[in-house]
Enzyme design. Sequence first.
Site, PDB file in Angstrom:
ATOM      1  N   THR C  96       0.984  -0.700  -0.246  1.00  0.00           N
ATOM      2  CA  THR C  96       0.112  -0.216  -0.339  1.00  0.00           C
ATOM      3  C   THR C  96       1.035   1.066   0.327  1.00  0.00           C
ATOM      4  OG1 THR C  96      -1.861  -1.023   1.147  1.00  0.00           O
ATOM      5  CG2 THR C  96      -1.497   1.485   1.465  1.00  0.00           C
ATOM      6  N   LYS C 171      -8.809   1.513  -2.895  1.00  0.00           N
ATOM      7  CA  LYS C 171      -8.682   1.095  -1.780  1.00  0.00           C
ATOM      8  C   LYS C 171      -8.846   2.312  -0.700  1.00  0.00           C
ATOM      9  CE  LYS C 171      -5.459  -1.031   1.118  1.00  0.00           C
ATOM     10  NZ  LYS C 171      -4.298  -1.517   1.768  1.00  0.00           N
ATOM     11  N   LYS C 239      -5.669   7.473   7.975  1.00  0.00           N
ATOM     12  CA  LYS C 239      -4.437   7.908   7.280  1.00  0.00           C
ATOM     13  C   LYS C 239      -5.264   7.859   5.893  1.00  0.00           C
ATOM     14  CE  LYS C 239      -1.328   5.404   4.851  1.00  0.00           C
ATOM     15  NZ  LYS C 239      -1.218   4.887   4.831  1.00  0.00           N
TER      16      LYS C 239
END
Lengths: 286, 286, 286, 286
Positions: C96, C171, C239
């Site tokens: 990621t 995502k 985040k």
Amino acid sequence: MSTIGFLGLGIMGKAMAINLVNAGFDVTVWNRNPAKCEDLVAIGAKLGTSPKSVAERCDITIAMVSDPAAALDICNGPEGVVAGIGEGRGYIDMSTVDDDTSSLISNAITQAGGRFLEAPVSGTKKPAEDGTLIILAAGDESLYQDALPAFDVMGKMSPYLGEVGQGANMKLVVNMMMGGMLSIFSEGISLGLKAGLTGEQILDVVNAGAMANPMFKGKGAMFLEENYTTSFPLKHMQKDMRLAVALGDKLDQPMPTAAIANEAFKQALKAGFGDEDIAAVYKTVK
Amino acid sequence: MSTIGFLGLGIMGKAMAINLVNAGFDVTVWNRNPAKCEDLVAIGAKLGTSPKSVAERCDITIAMVSDPAAALDICNGPEGVVAGIGEGRGYIDMSTVDDDTSSLISNAITQAGGRFLEAPVSGTKKPAEDGTLIILAAGDESLYQDALPAFDVMGKMSPYLGEVGQGANMKLVVNMMMGGMLSIFSEGISLGLKAGLTGEQILDVVNAGAMANPMFKGKGAMFLEENYTTSFPLKHMQKDMRLAVALGDKLDQPMPTAAIANEAFKQALKAGFGDEDIAAVYKTVK
Amino acid sequence: MSTIGFLGLGIMGKAMAINLVNAGFDVTVWNRNPAKCEDLVAIGAKLGTSPKSVAERCDITIAMVSDPAAALDICNGPEGVVAGIGEGRGYIDMSTVDDDTSSLISNAITQAGGRFLEAPVSGTKKPAEDGTLIILAAGDESLYQDALPAFDVMGKMSPYLGEVGQGANMKLVVNMMMGGMLSIFSEGISLGLKAGLTGEQILDVVNAGAMANPMFKGKGAMFLEENYTTSFPLKHMQKDMRLAVALGDKLDQPMPTAAIANEAFKQALKAGFGDEDIAAVYKTVK
Amino acid sequence: MSTIGFLGLGIMGKAMAINLVNAGFDVTVWNRNPAKCEDLVAIGAKLGTSPKSVAERCDITIAMVSDPAAALDICNGPEGVVAGIGEGRGYIDMSTVDDDTSSLISNAITQAGGRFLEAPVSGTKKPAEDGTLIILAAGDESLYQDALPAFDVMGKMSPYLGEVGQGANMKLVVNMMMGGMLSIFSEGISLGLKAGLTGEQILDVVNAGAMANPMFKGKGAMFLEENYTTSFPLKHMQKDMRLAVALGDKLDQPMPTAAIANEAFKQALKAGFGDEDIAAVYKTVK
């Protein structure tokens, strides 16, 4: 000059009644605990024996009590205002009460032949003492005209806002804005401090700009001193914000900022700051 | 008295430079389009031929340009400020730029031997003309001291806020509070109107109370007139609110009210009001 | 059947690589700490000596490392993937990483003649072991086709989402929804408990209705047990929510619910729960 | 097996009563408009002549009417349920009513010697037909035990939640979570589409992951088809969210995400979508 009855000599009511006496009005006072009447009598007020007797004797009777239950209480019963109001005399409730209570009192007074105004105030102890309250009057317009000389003594402005209910609505609008402002102000101060600015720098800049306002001056100083001495209790502000959001719900007016500021005050309430000043919302934000 | 260079004579810069000339400073001006220098020369300013030549000639060079790209542009290249700044002379960027741009410029100037201040301003055309800007200075403190006489001419206050970056941070804090205040104000006016109060009644009461502030006076009138003539473009406000929320993210400072007010401004942006005044947020709230 | 290189044998990577070996792929593994390669070699994987050598030897090289810095690190330098990728071979980053990192890697691989896919995954340790990850692939479509047999082993679905960046965007969309759901779920459980319902009653009703979902089942149980054992660290979720809100800012998409849920996660971060599971947001809500 | 009275044969009530008859219960039906009873009588139900006569004749009488006014109406008056309930018989109100209405009915039934349960349901037409409602029962526990065989026919679960009021509270908790989920789901879909993903891609990924739930499947398809055929009217959802937020206010439970989702539904209501399905909240988000 109308004769004035004054019911309720708490912090606010006492200051207001003193101003009326000092301005030369013929004032008759009553308070549940009669000891509180002494200072007023000492400067020239007359002593009433019951809400009924005050309402019978005076052209205009004003009430300033602490909550809706007390506001209803002094109106009802054999010794209440309704029993004494009679044809054409005026009753002005300056307490902060909810819509339903105001309607109940308005109906009772009107059916007894009296005239009614709701007139909640914006401002706390200091403006009450200084005669600079903002008086939000709504209801019988002829009574409003008759009461203006007294309003001018107690407040710096007293607009006539329309039918009963509009005084309360204005107060919700005003307090909701105050709550929202305090919430964003708390966040701004917190952000600035975390970024390394000093509180004095931030307040100086805010106080010099287009946003400068007396509330930020006062509450900003309280934030930095961590002083939350109660001038306006946080729990009352949260109640007003809740009622404002509910009014928006009723009127299909989305108010996301007010809704979120209300949650900030709820957070402060949950943290146990309900009896502290509205400035204490800062404690849960910082 | 320091000699002053002034780069950028847009709406803001021109007004600020005129004030400096009128106050007796020895001012050398430069603008990308030299035609805009004529009015300044007419009142006694000297004409510079490039940012470099201005920086070489003056004790302190001030820039007031429209965006980060322009701010970088006048610094870099053979004719840029950096090429001319030399040992000990000062450069003050009063444009509103992001952190990264400010750091780039600061480093370039410093490495060339110069001293640097960032000094973004709070205030628009009118305060620029009146010399009542709020100047948020941060960086080299000796340069700040040297620049104070010029700041005093252009602004009504010019606190020194610390190292480079703190001027920009203060501006974000201030603008975020302004955005939040406008959002809650829009909601309050909308709620009051839906409840049957008039806009004049609401503004009168707000303007008389603890919340009274110049921004509400100005923007409130604009709401009621449905006049959104741009003084501060809404899209710039939204950008600052976004940056303030991002700064809060970086510093672990929750800011729910700011986050939601930012969404209100985004809604206005989505509705196509980005180039209108910040007051246009009211159009998506009401 | 393509030969597969696998770089990074952390909790996720190791489980994924084991599945590939067990499915019969010819797999060459590499890990910064080579000790972690032993278990893979024991079941038949080959040992690579550097990212470069793995990339040289294999048709498709997959990376699964912990953060953007590590993702860049294995690509660059004389022993990096870029040095070994050569014409036509494929590189798939399943870590990621942020947009910028993904673009840097994509450009470097492409300029070296290789093909690139970003393929971040949704799912944690258990789905990695079970081969039921959701693989969000974006980039070179021919490489996607070549990689499908391997994706089918590691995941239960692996849609092709378009050009590089769309995997990361998906995502963010998914994680932002998860964060919002957890936030409203936390509030609902808290409200129900305060109203006198039991946690079991609430979860039973939720699990039986149209909202029933695996996340509520799992996290709901954690709420009631006050067990916040980390499966997905709260700070990573915050985040992603921050990045999702920022993406909405860029695309003029107002997202008030996401913005407020982000603030709830920030509150949890501020309270020190960043390394606990995302379920720990409940602790600041209740 | 208890004899069952059934009052109210609207869309929901008719489906529920049919299931009871088909399961072999001795059912007596009544409806304000008797024509609606024909289908029930055709399959074996008896015809009641008034709420009173039904309550007199049956061990347990169930009501499923459209609103609080109707719920009160069938209870009161000479032909109402209260007049017929008598000692020990049971009355179950499965309508969705507010707290005050539920209390009024509970008190009236109890004072007349009857036993009372409130049992609002979660689920719409299809689950009513399929006998898969979620029945949220609260009040007299012995009546709950007696009613279980009937609940088992009408619903897939029917927990006993405690004293009168807890059924309504559970319904608020559940609907508030649904509203919050729909709000974040609308934002997520909108963000993904603006970022260039397709609706099918997003729904596929969501439906495959830990968030997968029947509501997202159903409403997600409606979003993409722009089909807002009413299954659960948006205005009813907004009412429940408002009541949930108000309950949180009463219990000092901050609920920022719910408060903001409520504002999203208010926005949809303001836009005129109140009679469309709850999915229509997407129209004001996208």
